[in-house]
Design a protein around this motif. Structure first.
Motif, PDB file in Angstrom:
ATOM      1  N   ALA A  75       0.841  -1.200   0.000  1.00 23.59           N
ATOM      2  CA  ALA A  75       0.000   0.000   0.000  1.00 23.59           C
ATOM      3  C   ALA A  75       0.879   1.253   0.000  1.00 23.59           C
ATOM      4  O   ALA A  75       0.603   2.222  -0.727  1.00 23.59           O
ATOM      5  CB  ALA A  75      -0.922  -0.006   1.216  1.00 23.59           C
ATOM      6  N   GLY A  76       1.953   1.235   0.802  1.00 25.42           N
ATOM      7  CA  GLY A  76       2.860   2.379   0.833  1.00 25.42           C
ATOM      8  C   GLY A  76       3.567   2.597  -0.488  1.00 25.42           C
ATOM      9  O   GLY A  76       3.802   3.744  -0.902  1.00 25.42           O
ATOM     10  N   LEU A  77       3.903   1.515  -1.172  1.00 25.19           N
ATOM     11  CA  LEU A  77       4.533   1.616  -2.486  1.00 25.19           C
ATOM     12  C   LEU A  77       3.577   2.288  -3.475  1.00 25.19           C
ATOM     13  O   LEU A  77       3.991   3.149  -4.264  1.00 25.19           O
ATOM     14  CB  LEU A  77       4.938   0.223  -2.981  1.00 25.19           C
ATOM     15  CG  LEU A  77       5.711   0.166  -4.295  1.00 25.19           C
ATOM     16  CD1 LEU A  77       7.040   0.917  -4.169  1.00 25.19           C
ATOM     17  CD2 LEU A  77       5.956  -1.278  -4.697  1.00 25.19           C
ATOM     18  N   ALA A  78       2.288   1.925  -3.382  1.00 27.91           N
ATOM     19  CA  ALA A  78       1.293   2.544  -4.273  1.00 27.91           C
ATOM     20  C   ALA A  78       1.169   4.036  -3.981  1.00 27.91           C
ATOM     21  O   ALA A  78       1.155   4.864  -4.907  1.00 27.91           O
ATOM     22  CB  ALA A  78      -0.060   1.853  -4.109  1.00 27.91           C
ATOM     23  N   VAL A  79       1.104   4.385  -2.694  1.00 31.59           N
ATOM     24  CA  VAL A  79       1.008   5.809  -2.328  1.00 31.59           C
ATOM     25  C   VAL A  79       2.288   6.534  -2.749  1.00 31.59           C
ATOM     26  O   VAL A  79       2.233   7.659  -3.267  1.00 31.59           O
ATOM     27  CB  VAL A  79       0.731   5.963  -0.811  1.00 31.59           C
ATOM     28  CG1 VAL A  79       0.859   7.409  -0.378  1.00 31.59           C
ATOM     29  CG2 VAL A  79      -0.645   5.425  -0.464  1.00 31.59           C
ATOM     30  N   GLY A  80       3.439   5.891  -2.530  1.00 29.25           N
ATOM     31  CA  GLY A  80       4.706   6.493  -2.945  1.00 29.25           C
ATOM     32  C   GLY A  80       4.775   6.687  -4.451  1.00 29.25           C
ATOM     33  O   GLY A  80       5.333   7.675  -4.940  1.00 29.25           O
ATOM     34  N   GLY A  81       4.208   5.733  -5.194  1.00 32.11           N
ATOM     35  CA  GLY A  81       4.165   5.857  -6.660  1.00 32.11           C
ATOM     36  C   GLY A  81       3.335   7.046  -7.100  1.00 32.11           C
ATOM     37  O   GLY A  81       3.728   7.783  -8.007  1.00 32.11           O
ATOM     38  N   ILE A  82       2.204   7.248  -6.436  1.00 39.49           N
ATOM     39  CA  ILE A  82       1.356   8.407  -6.757  1.00 39.49           C
ATOM     40  C   ILE A  82       2.114   9.696  -6.436  1.00 39.49           C
ATOM     41  O   ILE A  82       2.091  10.653  -7.213  1.00 39.49           O
ATOM     42  CB  ILE A  82       0.018   8.329  -5.988  1.00 39.49           C
ATOM     43  CG1 ILE A  82      -0.800   7.147  -6.521  1.00 39.49           C
ATOM     44  CG2 ILE A  82      -0.760   9.628  -6.099  1.00 39.49           C
ATOM     45  CD1 ILE A  82      -2.021   6.822  -5.693  1.00 39.49           C
TER      46      ILE A  82
END
Length: 188
Positions: A75-82
């Motif tokens: 989930a953090g990777l997805a937020v970091g990607g955004i």
């Protein structure tokens, strides 16, 4: 194995009252003893500290932490990607920060979700459910007719967690007492 009656006290004054009352009730000094049992998990019986790898209520916390870290990291990777797309200057740092914060938060939540109220019936020495710490008075009641008197004395002076037990009694001490194992039968 000796038959014992054991009571717990929160303070030394209670123990002093118990010892005086046992002597007044006709118990010989060799028939009772006192000892301290530390709070659960603080007996230093495990090589790296504590009493066991985990207690009965926390034995599943490790797998919960691992699962939480994986989910939180994703989930953090997805937020970091955004964040990396929205702020191109942040780039890889945003991805790594998001993944790290997510994994940390996820592992904490996973570990907490893996703990529960311990099931006393499922307790073992590897995963114990320990009794509260405190000063204890143990009374050897092998002599005929002494068990009811010992219980009466301990109740009368305010002992808590009064229980029957069996153990090795020598030199006024319960020699094989193990705080991780509750082999007692409640009297109260």
């Amino acid at each position: 194995m000796a038959k014992l009656i054991v009571g717990r006290f929160d303070d030394v004054e209670g123990v002093k009252r118990a010892v005086a009352a046992l002597a007044a009730a006709g118990f010989g000094r060799e028939e009772y003893g006192t000892f301290y049992s530390g709070p659960p998990g603080q007996h230093q019986l495990y090589p790296i500290g504590g009493d066991a790898h985990s207690d009965e209520g926390a034995k599943d916390a490790g797998s919960g932490a691992a699962a939480g870290a994986a989910l939180g990291g994703a989930a953090g990777l997805a937020v970091g990607g955004i964040a990396a797309v929205a702020l191109p200057i942040a780039g890889v740092a945003a991805l790594l920060a998001g993944m790290g914060i997510g994994a940390y938060t996820g592992s904490l939540m996973g570990a907490l979700s893996g703990t529960r109220k311990p099931d006393e019936a499922a307790a073992t020495t590897e995963h114990p459910v320990e009794q509260p710490g405190g000063v204890r008075v143990a009374v050897n009641v092998d002599r005929a007719g002494t068990e009811p008197r010992a219980v009466e004395v301990l109740v009368g002076v305010g002992a808590q967690n009064i229980a029957r037990a069996e153990g090795e009694w020598r030199d006024r001490e319960w020699k094989d007492f193990d705080p991780r194992v509750d082999e007692t039968e409640k009297v109260e």
